[in-house]
Design a protein around this motif. Sequence first.
Motif, PDB file in Angstrom:
ATOM      1  N   GLN A   1       0.854  -1.196   0.000  1.00  0.00           N
ATOM      2  CA  GLN A   1       0.000   0.000   0.000  1.00  0.00           C
ATOM      3  C   GLN A   1       0.884   1.238   0.000  1.00  0.00           C
ATOM      4  N   VAL A   2       0.633   2.109  -0.954  1.00  0.00           N
ATOM      5  CA  VAL A   2       1.418   3.330  -1.070  1.00  0.00           C
ATOM      6  C   VAL A   2       0.905   4.363  -0.078  1.00  0.00           C
TER       7      VAL A   2
ATOM      8  N   ALA B   1       7.485   9.017   1.258  1.00  0.00           N
ATOM      9  CA  ALA B   1       6.784   7.935   0.578  1.00  0.00           C
ATOM     10  C   ALA B   1       7.122   6.586   1.187  1.00  0.00           C
ATOM     11  N   SER B   2       6.161   5.699   1.146  1.00  0.00           N
ATOM     12  CA  SER B   2       6.386   4.317   1.571  1.00  0.00           C
ATOM     13  C   SER B   2       5.506   3.407   0.742  1.00  0.00           C
TER      14      SER B   2
ATOM     15  N   ASN C   1      16.557   9.982  -2.444  1.00  0.00           N
ATOM     16  CA  ASN C   1      16.103   8.593  -2.564  1.00  0.00           C
ATOM     17  C   ASN C   1      16.436   7.772  -1.322  1.00  0.00           C
ATOM     18  N   ALA C   2      17.480   8.138  -0.615  1.00  0.00           N
ATOM     19  CA  ALA C   2      17.835   7.413   0.597  1.00  0.00           C
ATOM     20  C   ALA C   2      16.791   7.611   1.697  1.00  0.00           C
ATOM     21  N   LYS C   3      16.085   8.735   1.624  1.00  0.00           N
ATOM     22  CA  LYS C   3      15.051   9.036   2.620  1.00  0.00           C
ATOM     23  C   LYS C   3      13.645   8.865   2.060  1.00  0.00           C
ATOM     24  N   ASN C   4      13.547   8.418   0.810  1.00  0.00           N
ATOM     25  CA  ASN C   4      12.234   8.241   0.174  1.00  0.00           C
ATOM     26  C   ASN C   4      11.395   9.509   0.263  1.00  0.00           C
TER      27      ASN C   4
ATOM     28  N   GLN D   1      -0.368   7.953 -10.404  1.00  0.00           N
ATOM     29  CA  GLN D   1      -1.630   7.624  -9.751  1.00  0.00           C
ATOM     30  C   GLN D   1      -1.682   7.816  -8.247  1.00  0.00           C
ATOM     31  N   TYR D   2      -0.589   7.916  -7.571  1.00  0.00           N
ATOM     32  CA  TYR D   2      -0.625   7.959  -6.104  1.00  0.00           C
ATOM     33  C   TYR D   2      -0.508   9.392  -5.599  1.00  0.00           C
ATOM     34  N   TRP D   3      -1.453   9.767  -4.722  1.00  0.00           N
ATOM     35  CA  TRP D   3      -1.505  11.125  -4.202  1.00  0.00           C
ATOM     36  C   TRP D   3      -1.348  11.144  -2.687  1.00  0.00           C
TER      37      TRP D   3
END
Length: 113
Positions: A1-2, A24-25, A74-77, A101-103
């Motif tokens: 799940q984003v 982000a995850s 990118n290391a911390k997303n 698509q992900y908000w």
Amino acid sequence: QVQLVESGGGLAQPGGSLRLSCAASGRIFSIYGMSWYRQAPGKQRELVASITSGGDTKYADSSVKGRFTISRDNAKNTVYLQMNSLNPEDTAVYYCKMGGQYWGQGTQVTVSS
């Protein structure tokens, strides 16, 4: 799940600065292009800036180019939007977007004296 979680919004005075963050995850962050959008009251959501997985940046409007900077770690997303020389027209809810698509849920930015 984003999951995308924005932070850093708030009240700023004209001419001031804010830095938005979007953590982000749930996906491999580094392969996705990321974007910042904003939606002012009574207006449609509009693209502010985008950054590719490789770090190439694009700004949607001349009104933000030179004042806003999008970047990513990118290391911390995390993707950032550094906003300088803010003016009242920048008042909006700011959203980050992952890929197509992900908000995120949005963070309010208000510029007022």
